[in-house]
Every structure is written in C-alpha cells, then in structure tokens.
Write an enzyme that holds these catalytic residues in place. Structure first.
Site, PDB file in Angstrom:
ATOM      1  CE  LYS A 100      99.824 121.559 -77.123  1.00  0.00           C
ATOM      2  NZ  LYS A 100      98.912 120.750 -76.342  1.00  0.00           N
ATOM      3  CG  ASP A 248      94.435 115.878 -73.898  1.00  0.00           C
ATOM      4  OD1 ASP A 248      94.054 116.949 -74.403  1.00  0.00           O
ATOM      5  OD2 ASP A 248      94.906 114.935 -74.569  1.00  0.00           O
TER       6      ASP A 248
HETATM    7  C1  NCD Z   1      92.807 116.819 -78.643  1.00  0.00           C
HETATM    8  C2  NCD Z   1      91.609 117.526 -79.272  1.00  0.00           C
HETATM    9  O1  NCD Z   1      90.632 116.870 -79.623  1.00  0.00           O
HETATM   10  O2  NCD Z   1      91.659 118.770 -79.376  1.00  0.00           O
HETATM   11  N1  NCD Z   1      92.683 115.417 -78.901  1.00  0.00           N
HETATM   12  C3  NCD Z   1      93.282 114.428 -78.214  1.00  0.00           C
HETATM   13  O3  NCD Z   1      93.191 113.284 -78.646  1.00  0.00           O
HETATM   14  N2  NCD Z   1      93.929 114.647 -77.087  1.00  0.00           N
HETATM   15  C4  NCD Z   1      94.070 117.398 -79.154  1.00  0.00           C
HETATM   16  C5  NCD Z   1      95.274 116.962 -78.374  1.00  0.00           C
HETATM   17  O4  NCD Z   1      95.485 117.372 -77.236  1.00  0.00           O
HETATM   18  O5  NCD Z   1      96.066 116.183 -78.917  1.00  0.00           O
HETATM   19 ZN    ZN Z   2      95.092 118.218 -75.508  1.00  0.00          ZN
END
Ligand code: NCD
Ligand code: ZN
Length: 345
Positions: A100, A248
C-alpha cells in the site's frame, strides 16, 4: 422486477479492521458478507514487514466467528525505507497479497508513508517483477493543492509516472472519487484498476457540508461534486472489469468523529452489500452487481472466484442510529435510514 439475487460470494478489496478490541468487534460484520478482504496496514505502528503482517493476520483470523469462512488478505505499508527483499519474501510466503502506497500524511495513520514516490521506485520495480499488486491512496498532500483537487492532481504528478516507469505493475487506484480517475483508469491497460466505495456512489460533497457539518459523511478522499458521483456510478455499473468493490470501511468511534477535529473515515462494513445494492438497483443494473462485487476483483488479483454463493433479497432493512463497539457508540453508514435489500443466507 428482480427480487432475489444469488451471486458468488463477494470480496471487499479495501478495508480497515484496526486492531485489538475494535478489530474483534468489526471483523464479524465483514466476515458474514465477504469471503476475503484486502486489509489495510495503517495501524499504529503500521504493518511494514512480513513478520508484522503475519502476526496481524493471525489476530484477525482469531476474530472470525466460528463456522464462518473468511480469508484476510494482507498488505504491506510502504515507507521510504521498505526492504524489497522482505516484501518479496512476504509475498512468496503468502503473507502479503499487495503493498500500500500512502503519500506521507495523506490520511489517518499515514505519517510514516512515502515522502517522495521516486524513493520507492526500486521497490516498485521488484513488485512489477514479482507480480505484487500496488494499492494506491491517490491524493497529493501538497498544501498548495485544494483538498477537492488532490486526487486529480495525484494522477498528473505521480500516477502517470508510476505507470510509465512500471508498465507491467498491477496498480489499484483505490477509493476513486472523481471522473478524472475514472477516465484515467479506463485509459490504462488491464493492469490498472480501481475500487469504488459505497459512500462515493451515494453522496456528493453537499452531504458533508449542507445543513450543518456532517462528520459521518467525512472520509478521505472527500466526496466531490455531483458530476463526479455520477461518473463513479456509471463506472461501477458499466460491467468493465477495471472497477470493483472496496468499501474502505474505516471505523472510528462516535467520540472521535463528533469533535472539533474529527477523524476521516466512514464505518460502512455492517450494511455494505445492502448499500451497494441500493445503487445498482437505482441504476437498473442488478445484473452487473456480481461482476463488480464478486468477479472483477479476483480476476485482477489473479485469484479464484469464491466457491460459495450468497443470496440477497428485496426487503426493508432498517439501519440503527448507532452500534456499540468496545462499550462505546459508533455510527454506521446509512444510520437511521432504511435500505431496500438484505442478505437472505
Ligand atoms: C481511512 C482510515 O480511517 O484509516 N480513512 C478514510 O477516510 N478513508 C484511511 C484511508 O483509507 O484514507
Ligand atoms: Zn482506506
């Protein structure tokens, strides 16, 4: 009208489980829906070596409820000093499925990320040679770039260079939020793909900022204008093998979301499939859902499709206002809303 949909069991190609009690609380939500998930390495400290990846995987496996089959696919957090040898060995040993790239300070727990993409070019060369997938958080962090332009700018400043220098590297442009990213991914060869979250298919930036500030609609990359949301929806339902499911899901307790400097991240794991299905239903594209959720991801990663199937049925599903995690409240995505599908099996 289609009321029942039976598809191969889906996978989630991008999510955050965290660690410890939070991890043990959230893993069951994902494991009940998905066969596999690409697990993000942005713990504190991050998962930067094969040894750390192996231990983290064991902790996740121990949190999978009895009787459920679920395989966590681990990722290595790239830093300026990543050892290509350790990464390659980790991949060969079946610990790492991908690595990543977080630009330093782009998002939650990314302070150890890459300060200059060219610094990891030797690592990318090794990944290209070994067939290790690169997952990219595609946002520049430069202060002179407006937060709404950071993804589009990343394409110009970094993505084109990565693809040109490593033409055979498999790259996933993660959680894309713009028409620019859709067009870019389409313009590349089959080794470049993208994941799309449910929230970026449902909301535009108004949902974050109109009628008061809405912290539970805040994630990174931030939702963009409506034109971008429509481009993402068109890509997701298009049937193109370049676009697939990646939630996500990023759990943050209510107390750290509803505060003067709230965390980025939307906790969508509990009703992820129901959320995506609402979109495919609205788009009249339920027949494309299996490709997006269950087929395109494995094909890109070179993995078999899940053997099992899952059945989804049209039925009202009320999403609670809050859920409890480690004895504290967490607000799920779609809190207080009713969705039109549910998991039947
Ligand atoms: C993710 C996190 O909280 O780990 N947060 C987000 O807003 N998506 C990190 C990420 O994937 O950018
Ligand atoms: Zn993420």
């Amino acid at each position: 009208m289609t009321d029942i949909l039976t598809i191969r069991r889906p996978d989630d190609w991008h999510l955050h489980f965290r660690d410890g009690d939070i991890m043990r609380g959230v893993v069951p939500y994902t494991a009940r829906q998905f066969g596999r998930a690409i697990v993000m390495p942005n713990l504190s400290p991050p998962v930067t070596t094969a040894a750390l990846g192996k231990d983290y995987r064991a902790r996740i496996e121990a949190a999978v409820p009895a009787g459920i089959t679920f395989t966590p696919l681990m990722t290595c957090y790239l830093t300026d000093t990543t050892d290509p040898e350790d990464l390659a060995r980790g991949a060969a040993d079946g610990i790492f499925t991908a690595a990543k790239l977080y630009p330093a300070n782009a998002t939650t727990n990314s302070a150890h990320g890459v300060s200059d993409v060219t610094k990891i070019y030797p690592v990318l060369a090794r990944m290209e040679a070994e067939g290790i997938v690169l997952c990219v958080h595609g946002e520049v962090t430069d202060n002179d770039i407006d937060v709404f332009d950071r993804e589009a700018e990343f394409i110009e400043r970094h993505m084109r260079g990565i693809i040109a220098n490593f033409p055979d590297l498999k790259v996933v442009f993660e959680h894309i939020t713009t028409a620019d990213a859709v067009e870019f991914v389409k313009s590349c060869g089959p080794n470049v793909a993208a994941t799309i979250t449910p929230q970026h298919l449902h909301i535009n930036r108004n949902a974050m900022l109109v009628g008061g500030i809405q912290p539970h609609n805040y994630c990174l990359p931030v939702a963009k204008r409506e034109t971008h949301r429509l481009a993402l929806r068109a890509a997701a339902v298009s049937g193109s093998p370049k676009f697939f499911l990646g939630t996500d899901s990023a759990p943050h307790l209510r107390s750290v979301k509803e505060t003067s400097c709230g965390c980025a991240g939307i906790f969508n794991a509990p009703y992820a499939l129901e959320s995506y299905l609402a979109v495919f239903d609205e788009e009249g594209a339920l027949d494309q859902f299996e490709a997006f959720a269950s087929l395109n991801g494995p094909a890109f990663y070179g993995l078999p499709v899940n053997e099992e199937t899952i059945t989804l049925e049209r039925a009202e599903t009320a999403v609670p206002e809050t859920l409890m995690l480690t004895g504290e409240e967490i607000v799920p995505w779609h809190a207080g809303q009713t969705l039109g599908w549910r998991i039947a099996t």
